[in-house]
Design a protein around this motif. Sequence first.
Motif, short mmCIF file in Angstrom:
data_model
loop_
_atom_site.label_atom_id
_atom_site.label_comp_id
_atom_site.label_asym_id
_atom_site.label_seq_id
_atom_site.Cartn_x
_atom_site.Cartn_y
_atom_site.Cartn_z
N THR A 248 -24.27 5.71 -3.06
CA THR A 248 -23.85 7.12 -3.10
C THR A 248 -22.76 7.82 -2.09
O THR A 248 -23.23 7.46 -1.64
CB THR A 248 -24.94 7.91 -3.90
N PHE A 249 -21.69 8.63 -2.29
CA PHE A 249 -21.09 9.90 -1.71
C PHE A 249 -22.82 10.71 -0.74
O PHE A 249 -22.44 11.04 0.82
CB PHE A 249 -20.34 9.86 -1.72
N ASP A 250 -23.24 11.21 -1.71
CA ASP A 250 -24.49 11.93 -1.02
C ASP A 250 -25.40 11.17 -0.31
O ASP A 250 -25.95 11.81 0.54
CB ASP A 250 -25.71 12.70 -1.90
N GLN A 251 -25.51 10.03 -0.34
CA GLN A 251 -26.44 9.17 0.63
C GLN A 251 -25.61 8.87 2.28
O GLN A 251 -26.53 9.46 3.08
CB GLN A 251 -27.51 7.50 -0.12
N ALA A 252 -24.30 9.09 2.01
CA ALA A 252 -23.77 8.82 3.28
C ALA A 252 -23.96 10.41 3.72
O ALA A 252 -24.28 9.55 5.24
CB ALA A 252 -22.04 8.25 2.81
N LYS A 253 -23.55 11.04 3.35
CA LYS A 253 -23.36 12.02 4.03
C LYS A 253 -24.26 11.97 4.50
O LYS A 253 -25.64 13.14 5.94
CB LYS A 253 -23.34 13.33 2.79
N ALA A 254 -26.31 12.63 3.45
CA ALA A 254 -27.82 12.11 4.55
C ALA A 254 -27.76 11.23 5.77
O ALA A 254 -27.78 12.07 6.66
CB ALA A 254 -28.56 12.05 3.46
N GLN A 255 -27.12 10.27 5.73
CA GLN A 255 -27.36 9.45 6.71
C GLN A 255 -26.00 10.30 8.28
O GLN A 255 -26.14 10.30 9.21
CB GLN A 255 -26.47 8.19 5.95
N VAL A 256 -24.87 10.17 7.88
CA VAL A 256 -23.93 10.90 8.64
C VAL A 256 -24.89 12.48 9.63
O VAL A 256 -24.79 11.88 10.55
CB VAL A 256 -23.04 11.41 8.61
N THR A 257 -25.49 12.92 8.54
CA THR A 257 -26.05 13.82 9.58
C THR A 257 -27.23 13.79 9.75
O THR A 257 -27.43 13.87 11.73
CB THR A 257 -27.11 15.02 7.98
N SER A 258 -28.48 12.79 9.22
CA SER A 258 -29.17 12.63 10.48
C SER A 258 -29.32 11.61 11.41
O SER A 258 -29.33 11.99 12.80
CB SER A 258 -30.09 11.55 9.20
N SER A 259 -27.63 10.78 11.51
CA SER A 259 -27.04 10.34 12.23
C SER A 259 -27.06 11.03 14.10
O SER A 259 -27.44 10.92 15.52
CB SER A 259 -26.11 9.31 12.36
#
Length: 306
Positions: free
Chosen positions: A275-286
């Motif tokens: 999902t797009f929410d997962q992508a945003k969370a992963q970008v923030t974590s990175s």
Amino acid sequence: MSSANPFEHAEYSQTNPFADSNQIQADVPLTGAGKAEVGQDYTSYTQYGDSTTTTTPAGAEDSNLAAKAAELRRREEELAAREREIQAAQAEADRVRTQGKNNFPKFYPLIYMSIPAEIPKTHQATVRFLYNIWLALLGTLGLNFLACLLMLIVGIPNGAADLGVSLGYCFTITAASFLLWYRPVYNAFMKEMSMYYYFYFVFNGFHIAFSFYMALGFPSTGSAGLINMIQVFNAKKTFAGILCVFSTALWFVQFFANAFYFRKVHMHYNQQGHTFDQAKAQVTSSAVRSQAVQNAAWSAATSSRV
């Protein structure tokens, strides 16, 4: 019979047997250098030793302590730097053991990339085909440059502009396409992370539009595509026209092949539940991890200079 005590001695009769032995004084003067004289008190323990003591100035003692502390700090910093070097070498050794040495690009290896070793077997065919599409892009850029060169030689209008732009594409599009859409989709299948899929969708979408734009071949755009091909054939420059035909065909191949695999990758993305929410969370974590690494590196660098 004599009444004298044979054990009596005049010397002992004149002394008090209960007197402090430490206070006994000599009756007989001693001769020689450093000998005690009559009446000298034996309680003085400094008589037989050196009565003078050597003292260290306070300033010199402080400077010695400061020098020792500085030396200790220097040794600690050297040990810390050595430990960091050992840890970095160990990390590199672990990476080489699990992944292998850098092998791409072959003329100057910067990264490690191996489809059989890093990509799951069920997705290796897809990633390998995408890699072949990227290699075909390099050939398309090179052929497009040669066609633009011939266009300039045969005197096609705006040939110089097309040549200059096409040369720039050989460098910029080569690097951008690898970093912005091929490497992300490679990491996406290797790690199954949503953010890599989104990078691929965004930038490969731009590449699909760019391929169609280049296939059309507008003058002064650095493309030996359809419109410029027609101009070359109208000028009766057959050899240059043939190169333009191949260039146009390869740009269309880029367009259709990337569009087909874009759809295929998107289907896999949906099947995996990304999902797009997962992508945003992963970008923030990175981003947070990258900032933490930068802060740690900066702290280590500044502490080593202190």
